[in-house]
Design a protein around this motif. Structure first.
Motif, short mmCIF file in Angstrom:
data_model
loop_
_atom_site.label_atom_id
_atom_site.label_comp_id
_atom_site.label_asym_id
_atom_site.label_seq_id
_atom_site.Cartn_x
_atom_site.Cartn_y
_atom_site.Cartn_z
N THR A 175 0.53 -1.07 -0.60
CA THR A 175 0.07 0.06 -0.06
C THR A 175 0.79 0.90 -0.45
N TYR A 176 0.43 2.38 -0.14
CA TYR A 176 0.92 3.41 -0.34
C TYR A 176 1.62 3.42 1.18
N TRP A 177 0.83 3.40 2.42
CA TRP A 177 1.42 4.15 3.58
C TRP A 177 2.90 3.32 3.63
N ASP A 178 3.49 2.21 2.77
CA ASP A 178 4.39 2.01 2.91
C ASP A 178 4.92 2.84 1.27
N LEU A 179 5.30 3.65 0.85
CA LEU A 179 5.88 4.49 -0.05
C LEU A 179 7.10 5.13 0.69
N HIS A 180 7.03 5.54 2.03
CA HIS A 180 8.64 6.48 1.63
C HIS A 180 9.04 5.48 2.57
N SER A 181 8.96 3.74 2.58
CA SER A 181 9.76 3.17 3.45
C SER A 181 10.85 2.07 2.30
N GLU A 182 9.27 2.21 1.90
CA GLU A 182 9.97 0.57 0.31
C GLU A 182 10.12 1.16 -1.25
N ALA A 183 10.34 2.49 -1.15
CA ALA A 183 10.59 3.46 -2.13
C ALA A 183 10.53 4.67 -2.49
N PRO A 184 11.96 4.90 -1.45
CA PRO A 184 11.79 6.30 -0.37
C PRO A 184 12.70 7.21 -2.23
N ASP A 185 12.86 7.07 -3.33
CA ASP A 185 13.19 7.79 -4.29
C ASP A 185 11.80 8.59 -4.63
N LEU A 186 10.82 7.56 -5.01
CA LEU A 186 10.08 7.67 -5.39
C LEU A 186 9.11 8.73 -4.57
N PHE A 187 9.21 8.35 -3.40
CA PHE A 187 8.53 9.32 -2.09
C PHE A 187 9.03 10.63 -2.28
N LEU A 188 10.49 10.93 -2.60
CA LEU A 188 11.27 11.99 -2.80
C LEU A 188 10.51 13.10 -3.94
N HIS A 189 10.74 12.23 -4.57
CA HIS A 189 10.18 12.75 -6.42
C HIS A 189 9.16 13.30 -6.46
N LEU A 190 8.08 12.61 -5.67
CA LEU A 190 6.73 12.57 -5.39
C LEU A 190 6.66 14.29 -4.60
N SER A 191 7.59 14.77 -3.48
CA SER A 191 7.52 15.66 -2.63
C SER A 191 7.68 16.55 -2.76
N ARG A 192 8.51 16.80 -4.12
CA ARG A 192 9.17 18.06 -5.17
C ARG A 192 7.84 18.64 -5.95
N SER A 193 6.50 17.93 -5.73
CA SER A 193 5.55 18.31 -6.71
C SER A 193 4.81 19.21 -5.90
N ASP A 194 3.68 19.95 -6.44
CA ASP A 194 3.29 21.07 -5.60
C ASP A 194 2.10 19.85 -5.31
N LEU A 195 1.00 19.01 -6.13
CA LEU A 195 0.18 18.35 -5.78
C LEU A 195 0.02 17.43 -6.37
N VAL A 196 -0.18 16.26 -5.96
CA VAL A 196 -0.49 15.00 -6.95
C VAL A 196 -1.96 14.77 -6.66
N ILE A 197 -2.63 14.00 -7.86
CA ILE A 197 -3.44 13.64 -7.42
C ILE A 197 -3.94 12.33 -8.46
N PHE A 198 -4.36 11.15 -7.22
CA PHE A 198 -4.36 10.24 -7.28
C PHE A 198 -5.19 9.62 -8.30
N LYS A 199 -5.75 8.69 -9.27
CA LYS A 199 -7.08 8.57 -10.12
C LYS A 199 -7.06 7.62 -9.60
N GLY A 200 -8.80 7.05 -9.30
CA GLY A 200 -9.24 6.13 -9.45
C GLY A 200 -9.39 4.91 -8.22
N ASP A 201 -10.01 4.28 -8.24
CA ASP A 201 -10.68 2.99 -7.00
C ASP A 201 -9.05 2.29 -6.52
N LEU A 202 -8.74 2.12 -7.46
CA LEU A 202 -6.90 0.91 -7.01
C LEU A 202 -6.06 2.28 -6.34
#
Length: 508
Positions: A393-420
């Motif tokens: 789940t995305y609760w683990d994004l910061h620990s299992e994919a820290p590079d992606l978490f840091l990349h998203l932290s540089r965004s001014d807004l992240v829009i997550f689309k859809g049910d999944l």
């Protein structure tokens, strides 16, 4: 009222100077009654076996998880086998035929495991970047677990990873997409809605010079609200749910007219559109910003996402859009790079709509050419990180994919689309409907560097949060009056988390 007795003899006592039991008379206390906890216990340690609220599992017969694991996934897998067999019958080279036949055999083994509720084995090393993540999670949390006993979110994702493995270990068919025909076909049957939008947005967006500053801002706000809804309800055509829809049913779902959207806004049960607008509006005041879309479905939904992103760019509400898709076919209709390229090139060069007028086709080409130009200029960027196709789940994004978490932290807004994406944000748990969104997404709201997040989701599974203080009453009433409301796609949420922007990690 019955008295309560306690043993008064201590571990070292003799029991000679005091009675063995002391009777406590509770006549002045309220009578006992059953108390149903409003908030289920939250474990001190959250992991796939200890979710923040009870997880949905395949053996829960009352849930959509059960219907998915027992019926939907075998049906989807059966259609995938049919697609690969259809392709097999068009091949002539023996090596290629034998290779694809072996892929089909592996899909057959997956069908046997799925329908037989087999234990979850490790993923074969097929040189994908996510193998270690998958096998780490399986080894740590799911040793000996089967499809029905593992949390539904993980078991469903595991099935699609195994489906990819059936092809990724082959010589000639590594990149084959068993859902590609379905995705292309559904977009080709979306002509009414496609041209309704292309005719409106082929010309660059601009407001009348006669309007005052206040009137221009109000016009933009109204446009933002309407296009946000187009982007939201574009999620209705999810192939994993609507594989057998007729063309008329698709047209009804995809209606983007103003009257239709006004009628459906009342079905946005958790509605943060005003807060969403207030945040986006500030980006332009800071000379524009970066907005990320974590994509959901290919075809018409992706088309709506792009119309929306085009408006955000042209109006100056953003200066760069990053789109995050999947590295390989996922959950039937999720966007891959092939789907992305196919959409833009079909708009510009394709012959997908033979009944369309010259004016309609010209509007679609102009729209597609502008979007392709955005790509060339770096204003639109398509990305595909391995983490999006894991069971975490995305609760683990910061620990299992820290590079992606840091990349998203540089965004001014992240829009997550859809049910999944919504299920992964919220741990796919049976949280009360009144649970605040920021609480339900855990570290994605509280972790230092967490970006501002918006989840735009038509409700198609059991998890529902963010409906406000009266959310539990709203959900209870809908349970009584519309028992299938959580999977119908009739209702939606647009929920915003403020994140922790003051603690973003910036790079030189």
């Amino acid at each position: 009222m019955s008295p309560v007795t306690v043993n008064d003899q201590g571990p070292g006592g003799t029991g000679t100077s005091a009675p063995d039991r002391v009777t406590l008379h509770l006549g002045h206390l309220p009578s006992k009654h059953n108390i149903q906890a409003h908030w289920p216990r939250t474990p001190t340690r959250v992991d796939p076996n200890n979710p923040p609220w009870p997880a949905y599992r395949g053996y829960h017969e009352y849930s959509f998880a059960h219907a998915t694991m027992q019926s939907r996934l075998p049906t989807i897998l059966g259609k995938a086998i049919e697609d690969a067999t259809r392709t097999l019958n068009t091949q002539s080279s023996e090596d290629i035929v034998v290779d694809l036949a072996q892929c089909i055999d592996r899909m057959g083994e997956l069908m046997t495991d799925l329908s037989g509720n087999a234990k979850l084995r490790p993923i074969v090393d097929d040189n994908e970047a996510d193998v270690a993540l998958w096998n780490k999670e399986i080894a740590k949390y799911f040793q000996g677990k089967d499809f029905m006993n593992a949390p539904w979110l993980f078991a469903e994702a595991y099935k699609y990873r195994r489906l990819h493995e059936a092809f990724s270990v082959s010589k000639f068919w590594r990149d084959y997409d068993v859902f590609y025909r379905q995705k292309c076909d559904t977009f080709s049957r979306s002509s009414d809605a496609v041209f309704e939008l292309s005719l409106r947005f082929a010309d660059p967006f601009k407001l009348s010079s006669d309007l005052s500053a206040e009137e221009k801002l109000e016009s933009e706000r109204l446009m933002f609200h309407e296009l946000s809804q187009v982007c939201l309800w574009g999620n209705a055509t999810d192939l994993s749910l609507l594989i057998n829809m007729t063309e008329e049913q698709i047209k009804s779902l995809q209606s983007t007219g103003g009257e239709s959207l006004a009628a459906t806004e009342k079905n946005i049960l958790g509605n943060h559109l005003d807060r969403f607008w207030d945040h986006v509006k500030t980006l332009r005041e800071k000379t524009g910003g970066r907005i990320d879309f974590v994509l959901d479905n290919a075809g018409f939904e992706l088309y709506c996402d792009c119309v929306y992103a085009d408006f955000l760019l042209q109006s100056g509400l953003a200066n760069q859009i990053r789109f995050h898709g999947k590295r390989y076919p996922w959950f039937v209709s999720d966007v891959t790079k092939k789907d992305w390229d196919w959409l833009l090139n079909t708009m510009v060069y394709g012959q997908l709509f033979p009944q369309a007028s010259d004016v309609e086709l010209a509007s679609l080409r102009r729209l597609g050419m502008r979007w392709k130009q955005y790509e060339k200029e770096g204003k639109w960027v398509y990305e595909q990180h391995p983490f999006w196709c894991t069971g975490y789940t995305y609760w683990d994004l910061h620990s299992e994919a820290p590079d992606l978490f840091l990349h998203l932290s540089r965004s001014d807004l992240v829009i997550f689309k859809g049910d999944l994406n919504h299920r992964k944000l919220t741990y796919d748990c049976a949280a009360p409907a009144s649970t605040p969104f920021e609480e339900a997404i855990g570290p994605m709201a509280s972790q230092p560097g967490a970006p501002v997040i918006v989840s735009m989701r038509t409700i198609k599974s059991d998890v529902v949060v963010g409906l406000g203080p009266n959310g539990d009453d709203i959900a209870k009433k809908l349970d009584e009056t519309e028992p299938g409301w959580k999977i119908s796609g009739k209702y939606a949420v647009v929920l915003l988390s403020e994140g922790r922007p003051g603690e973003k990690v910036r790079f030189a």
